[in-house]
Design a protein around this motif. Structure first.
Motif, PDB file in Angstrom:
ATOM      1  N   PHE A   1      -0.150  14.516 -47.719  1.00 18.80           N
ATOM      2  CA  PHE A   1      -1.057  14.909 -46.862  1.00 18.80           C
ATOM      3  C   PHE A   1      -0.816  14.483 -45.289  1.00 18.80           C
ATOM      4  N   PHE A   2      -0.382  13.450 -44.996  1.00 12.80           N
ATOM      5  CA  PHE A   2      -0.196  12.564 -43.926  1.00 12.80           C
ATOM      6  C   PHE A   2       1.336  13.031 -43.248  1.00 12.80           C
ATOM      7  N   SER A   3       2.148  13.312 -44.003  1.00  9.82           N
ATOM      8  CA  SER A   3       3.670  13.852 -43.404  1.00  9.82           C
ATOM      9  C   SER A   3       3.521  14.866 -42.421  1.00  9.82           C
ATOM     10  N   VAL A   4       2.771  15.946 -42.457  1.00  7.55           N
ATOM     11  CA  VAL A   4       2.667  17.039 -41.532  1.00  7.55           C
ATOM     12  C   VAL A   4       1.226  16.855 -40.773  1.00  7.55           C
ATOM     13  N   ALA A   5       0.261  16.329 -41.133  1.00  9.18           N
ATOM     14  CA  ALA A   5      -1.051  16.320 -40.883  1.00  9.18           C
ATOM     15  C   ALA A   5      -1.044  15.489 -39.419  1.00  9.18           C
ATOM     16  N   VAL A   6      -0.566  14.113 -39.544  1.00 10.44           N
ATOM     17  CA  VAL A   6      -0.315  13.418 -38.672  1.00 10.44           C
ATOM     18  C   VAL A   6       0.587  13.846 -37.246  1.00 10.44           C
ATOM     19  N   VAL A   7       1.695  14.269 -37.540  1.00  6.88           N
ATOM     20  CA  VAL A   7       2.581  15.073 -36.353  1.00  6.88           C
ATOM     21  C   VAL A   7       1.738  16.018 -35.853  1.00  6.88           C
ATOM     22  N   LYS A   8       1.259  17.149 -36.515  1.00  8.20           N
ATOM     23  CA  LYS A   8       0.347  18.160 -35.873  1.00  8.20           C
ATOM     24  C   LYS A   8      -0.629  17.572 -34.912  1.00  8.20           C
ATOM     25  N   LEU A   9      -1.478  16.603 -35.536  1.00  9.51           N
ATOM     26  CA  LEU A   9      -2.674  15.963 -34.626  1.00  9.51           C
ATOM     27  C   LEU A   9      -2.117  15.396 -33.612  1.00  9.51           C
ATOM     28  N   PHE A  10      -1.173  14.663 -33.603  1.00 15.86           N
ATOM     29  CA  PHE A  10      -1.047  13.516 -32.406  1.00 15.86           C
ATOM     30  C   PHE A  10       0.140  14.559 -31.422  1.00 15.86           C
ATOM     31  N   HIS A  11       0.511  15.695 -31.930  1.00 13.93           N
ATOM     32  CA  HIS A  11       1.251  16.422 -30.988  1.00 13.93           C
ATOM     33  C   HIS A  11       0.236  17.045 -29.972  1.00 13.93           C
ATOM     34  N   MET A  12      -1.095  17.140 -30.205  1.00 15.63           N
ATOM     35  CA  MET A  12      -1.706  17.557 -29.380  1.00 15.63           C
ATOM     36  C   MET A  12      -2.184  16.725 -28.158  1.00 15.63           C
ATOM     37  N   CYS A  13      -1.993  15.305 -28.155  1.00 13.54           N
ATOM     38  CA  CYS A  13      -2.249  14.489 -27.344  1.00 13.54           C
ATOM     39  C   CYS A  13      -0.945  13.610 -26.895  1.00 13.54           C
ATOM     40  N   SER A  14       0.188  13.641 -27.607  1.00 14.52           N
ATOM     41  CA  SER A  14       1.147  12.485 -27.431  1.00 14.52           C
ATOM     42  C   SER A  14       2.486  13.228 -27.577  1.00 14.52           C
ATOM     43  N   THR A  15       3.616  12.412 -27.355  1.00 17.48           N
ATOM     44  CA  THR A  15       4.817  12.720 -27.671  1.00 17.48           C
ATOM     45  C   THR A  15       5.416  12.201 -29.027  1.00 17.48           C
ATOM     46  N   ASP A  16       6.670  12.671 -29.354  1.00 19.93           N
ATOM     47  CA  ASP A  16       7.211  12.453 -30.382  1.00 19.93           C
ATOM     48  C   ASP A  16       7.648  10.862 -30.512  1.00 19.93           C
ATOM     49  N   GLU A  17       8.104  10.366 -29.345  1.00 20.04           N
ATOM     50  CA  GLU A  17       8.455   9.036 -29.138  1.00 20.04           C
ATOM     51  C   GLU A  17       7.114   8.035 -29.247  1.00 20.04           C
ATOM     52  N   MET A  18       5.771   8.432 -28.774  1.00 23.44           N
ATOM     53  CA  MET A  18       4.804   7.593 -28.985  1.00 23.44           C
ATOM     54  C   MET A  18       4.482   7.532 -30.474  1.00 23.44           C
ATOM     55  N   ILE A  19       4.396   8.926 -31.040  1.00 22.47           N
ATOM     56  CA  ILE A  19       4.199   8.738 -32.547  1.00 22.47           C
ATOM     57  C   ILE A  19       4.961   7.959 -33.345  1.00 22.47           C
ATOM     58  N   ALA A  20       6.339   8.061 -33.116  1.00 23.77           N
ATOM     59  CA  ALA A  20       7.237   7.188 -33.935  1.00 23.77           C
ATOM     60  C   ALA A  20       6.972   5.586 -33.379  1.00 23.77           C
ATOM     61  N   ILE A  21       6.809   5.188 -32.316  1.00 20.58           N
ATOM     62  CA  ILE A  21       6.301   3.877 -32.075  1.00 20.58           C
ATOM     63  C   ILE A  21       4.943   3.447 -32.877  1.00 20.58           C
ATOM     64  N   GLY A  22       4.060   4.340 -32.747  1.00 17.87           N
ATOM     65  CA  GLY A  22       2.772   3.937 -33.507  1.00 17.87           C
ATOM     66  C   GLY A  22       2.884   3.864 -34.826  1.00 17.87           C
ATOM     67  N   THR A  23       3.554   4.725 -35.538  1.00 11.22           N
ATOM     68  CA  THR A  23       3.840   4.597 -37.059  1.00 11.22           C
ATOM     69  C   THR A  23       4.704   3.543 -37.393  1.00 11.22           C
ATOM     70  N   ALA A  24       5.674   3.129 -36.752  1.00 12.43           N
ATOM     71  CA  ALA A  24       6.527   2.018 -37.051  1.00 12.43           C
ATOM     72  C   ALA A  24       5.654   0.756 -37.020  1.00 12.43           C
ATOM     73  N   LEU A  25       4.585   0.632 -36.066  1.00 12.60           N
ATOM     74  CA  LEU A  25       3.789  -0.742 -36.085  1.00 12.60           C
ATOM     75  C   LEU A  25       2.924  -0.771 -37.207  1.00 12.60           C
TER      76      LEU A  25
END
Length: 490
Positions: free
Chosen positions: A328-352
């Protein structure tokens, strides 16, 4: 008279994902991952039960394929020590498997990935899938006839020579890059691969628990082999080639040139300032893979004994729930955060977030803590596909095979390194604090986040300079065409 220029039509087609090709490739991967996720618990629990039987029975009774086992909560019980020793022996054998298969996979993945840019992608599907199928078939024979476990080394050598699991992962990323434009949709495409993987895992986990519980280990192992050969058949019959016939070259390419193509992203002057970004992204992916590979099979060992004492069915239920969340989260999180953030910020947040999940896993002593850790881990699922999407967009379309061959090699080395390090940590701490290994994994997530912060700070300036230099060169020489494919041999 045409109302739309042909060049514009061609550009529009390049900017769109080829959904038909992606669907067929994901069907192949779905079947393969059904086999892969079924094999992992089957093999882990088989090795544990077989070693335990040999230790408890002192080799006097033939090993039974039944998955029934005892869980000794009292650590003062002498037989409990046999359980700990069985865990350590199983762990050591799995590490030995990696020593055999991974070095061979590194060599094969390097050549297959690079050569696929010249001779096409379908062969890159077939070769590793055949190796996986043969390895699983041999493993089934060993279980059925209760053969010496050292015969499994042959199967690991086969899968290493054919690139095996690493080769399948490699071609899945390359094929996705071939069929998606270098935009956010490519990152989504990478996430869809994980969606397919987790969907397959969710389908197989609960069923595998029942399968093992009521039929033993032989039949589930046989099914893993049959599924892989089915994926080979579908590849040959249905999967389209993505390297155009006119772009194909002679397969007689020197291996040295193939190797240069794979590692040219990090050393060739043709990529100029981009080399810095390739190196940073490479390190982020390497460190992340080390953390991911360290505890995969240890998870089973952790819950088989006290304080959890789970059986195959319980393991299947929890794994199924985890994979459904991951799906569920593999695509949903990416699509959701693409609306307000970049790939780099998504990667940093998910790493933490993943780091926090690992720490909780290490502290867990109740079932509820395992459940909470599973949810946190699912939220961090997009980390790897986002990193791969970032790297893929930096490279030209014509050499994606070489790019992902290098990343696959890095992943193979990182996997072997992670299994070695974390296997040693687990062996040293299993009798005192078996969750300590997860704390070390959490440390790799923090390091990954730090590396990605550096990438986030440097990337805009470097890419702006690269674009500026390209514009100046084009203006001075009046070039209006697309630059040719870089020569990585320099």
């Amino acid at each position: 008279m045409e109302s739309t220029p042909l060049l514009q039509v061609h550009k529009d087609s390049e900017d769109r994902s080829k959904l038909g090709n992606l669907l067929k490739a994901n069907i192949v991967l779905l079947i393969f991952h059904l086999s892969s996720y079924m094999r992992s618990p089957v093999l882990s629990q088989y090795l544990y039960q077989r070693y335990l039987s040999e230790l408890v029975d002192n080799g006097t009774d033939a090993f039974s394929t039944s998955a029934t086992s005892k869980c000794f909560v009292n650590i003062t019980d002498p037989i409990y020590q046999n359980h700990v020793q069985a865990e350590e022996m199983s762990n050591n054998l799995r590490v030995m498997f990696s020593y055999i298969s991974v070095p061979l996979s590194i060599i094969t993945s390097t050549l297959l990935g690079s050569y696929s840019d010249f001779i096409g992608r379908r062969i890159l599907f077939v070769v590793p899938l055949m190796g996986e199928g043969l390895r699983n078939a041999l493993c089934t024979a060993i279980m059925y006839w209760n053969m010496d476990l050292r015969y499994m080394y042959i199967g690991e050598a086969i899968t290493g020579i054919t690139a095996g699991y690493y080769g399948v992962n490699l071609v899945s990323y390359v094929y996705t890059a071939d069929n998606t434009p270098p935009k956010a949709s490519r990152t989504v495409g990478m996430a869809v691969l994980d969606f397919t993987s987790y969907f397959a895992a969710a389908l197989s986990q609960a069923g595998t628990g029942y399968f093992i519980q009521y039929t033993g280990f032989v039949w589930p192992s046989f099914v893993t082999s049959a599924l892989v050969f089915l994926s080979v058949f579908i590849t040959v019959v249905l999967l389209p080639e993505t390297v155009a016939l006119e772009k194909k070259q002679s397969p007689c390419v020197a291996p040295t040139k193939a190797i240069k193509n794979v590692f040219g992203f990090y050393f060739s002057k043709d990529f100029g300032r981009k080399r810095t970004l390739f190196w940073i992204a490479f390190l982020a992916l390497f460190v992340t893979t080390v953390g991911d590979s360290g505890t995969g099979y240890i998870d089973y060992m952790l819950v088989l004994n006290q304080p959890f004492c789970w059986g195959p069915e319980m393991i299947g239920y929890v794994n199924m729930a985890a994979m459904l969340l991951n799906q569920f989260f593999s695509v949903a999180v990416v699509k959701l955060f693409h609306m307000c953030s970049t790939d780099e910020m998504i990667a940093i947040g998910t790493a933490l977030v993943r780091g926090g999940s690992d720490v909780l896993h290490g502290l867990a002593y109740t079932d509820f803590m395992i459940y909470a850790q599973t949810v946190l881990s699912a939220l961090a699922v997009p980390m790897m596909p986002v990193i791969r999407g970032i790297v893929s967009r930096l490279a030209p379309a014509e050499i994606q095979g070489s790019l992902f061959a290098g990343l696959t090699v890095a992943g193979a080395v990182a996997t072997m390194l992670g299994m070695t390090i974390y296997g040693a940590v687990y062996d040293a701490t299993v009798a005192t604090m078996r969750g300590f290994v997860y704390f070390t994994c959490g440390g790799t997530r923090v390091l990954t986040a730090a590396i990605l912060v550096v990438f986030y700070c440097l990337a805009p300036g470097i890419l702006r300079k690269v674009k500026s230099e390209t514009v100046i060169i084009n203006e001075e020489t009046h070039i209006a065409t697309t630059p040719e494919k870089p020569d990585l041999d320099s």
